[in-house]
Design a protein around this motif. Structure first.
Motif: not given
Length: 393
Positions: A1-13, A17-26, A315-318
């Motif tokens: 499984m691919t490990n995606i790590l996001i640093l920072g819970a500001g506007y961008a982070g 996280a939300k958009v990546l979760a919506q993508k239903k990725l493995d 949005d674009a990065a996710a």
């Protein structure tokens, strides 16, 4: 499984996280932040002025994250790209396949002597509360000291947050004066700015509206006056010294120091990213928000770091990470400027929205509240907006 790590819970982070979760990725998605909450950065000036409670701008984590996102409360100290690891102040390093760096901003002092020691920034909840406490302590002290400086506030720098802080403070002054039994007409607010021009994102019409608003509310704006030094209760320019017991530092911001500590090639801890928002030499590392510099077509300087561009970058990065995992081509980032809103307290302000449509007065202030609620909607959904939003439904 691919490990995606996001640093920072500001506007961008948080948005990434939300958009990546919506993508239903493995993929395993992990969000790291030093706080157990997200805060609305654009509301910090109101917290500093005391017109909003700090609690009202917080979105608790992890309960407002998608179920697919794992949250870790930790302080990031260094990014080791060679070994694809992130070092934490406490705990074992975290590994990643994809890294999204959205660590936010810090105050920029431009190496001005005494600025860091003697003036208070407004960059997070803790610093905003420190400004509020300093204001209130000085007003209370005036009852016994009778020192005019205790009723003086100097705002160093005429940035966006400077005007929003002064606007909120002007709104609060009558209540402050009454509560601390100090003469309202003896309270002084002034802003000292190095450049001659202010608010370059607005035309002369809107800029002059702000200048007139300040003058009408007895706020002194001094432009073309670079600050040479800051001492205790003193701001020193080339030809004069100004005194006040409350010194607020809003001259500008830089990206997180973690960028410099991790040997990224950066200017003011902002890294120039590719058109896909990743590193040219390390395409699995994306930088967003205040730690990223995005090329502005046809101009020699990058886009300014704002909340709206942070959302769009997320949005674009996710989308590009999802494209990689799905075997699809990445897309270049294209910024869609939705406009700019500057609030001067709760009932006034200026805005340029929907192209060149201009707003002044209460309409602009109301638009700011709409934007705050839209931010909550994009970050955490309808339930969070209803619970934590600013507009009645």
């Amino acid at each position: 499984m691919t490990n995606i790590l996001i640093l920072g819970a500001g506007y961008a982070g948080l948005r990434a996280a939300k958009v990546l979760a919506q993508k239903k990725l493995d993929a395993a998605i992990t969000l790291v932040d030093r706080n157990r909450y997200h805060y609305e950065t654009t509301s910090l000036p109101e917290v500093a002025a005391g017109t909003r409670r700090a609690q009202s701008i917080l979105l608790p984590l992890p309960e407002n994250l998608p179920a697919q996102v794992n949250f870790i409360q930790a302080t990031v100290i260094k990014i080791d790209r060679t070994n694809k690891q992130v070092e934490l102040a406490d705990g074992q390093p975290l590994t990643y396949d994809y890294l999204v760096v959205a660590l936010g901003l810090e105050s920029e002092n431009y190496d001005i002597p005494g600025a860091a020691e003697n003036a208070l920034p407004i960059v997070d909840v803790k610093s905003a509360l420190a400004v509020k406490k300093q204001l209130e302590t000085n007003f209370q002290n005036y009852q016994t000291s009778q020192d005019p400086d205790d009723l003086r506030v100097i705002v160093c720098g005429a940035w966006f947050s400077s005007f929003e802080f002064m606007g909120a403070l002007v709104n609060r002054l009558p209540r402050l004066a009454e509560h601390y039994r100090v003469p309202l007409d003896k309270i002084e607010i002034q802003c000292i700015e190095a450049k001659d021009m202010i608010l370059p994102m607005f035309d002369d019409d809107l800029t002059n509206y702000v200048k007139k608003w300040l003058a009408d509310h007895n706020v002194i704006l001094r432009t073309g006056m670079p600050i040479k030094e800051v001492q205790a209760n003193k701001v020193i320019t080339a030809d004069q010294t100004y005194t006040a017991s409350t010194l607020v530092w809003t001259t500008g911001v830089r990206g997180s120091h973690v960028i410099g500590d991790s040997d990224f090639e950066a200017r003011r801890n902002r890294v120039m990213v590719s058109d896909q928002l990743s590193l040219d030499d390390d395409p699995n590392v994306f930088l967003l928000g205040d730690v990223a510099a995005v090329r502005q077509p046809g101009k020699p300087y990058p886009f300014p770091a704002t909340g709206q561009i942070a959302f769009q970058m997320a949005d674009a990065a996710a989308t590009n990470i999802a494209a990689d995992l799905n075997g699809e081509p990445r897309q270049d980032f294209v910024f869609n400027d939705l406009g700019t809103v500057l609030a001067l307290g709760s009932k006034d302000g200026v805005a340029k929205v929907f192209g060149d449509h201009k707003l002044r007065g209460y309409a602009a202030a109301a638009m700011k509240r709409v934007i705050d609620d839209r931010s909550l909607l994009k970050q955490a959904g309808v339930k969070a907006m209803v619970k934590y939003g600013r507009l009645p439904l």
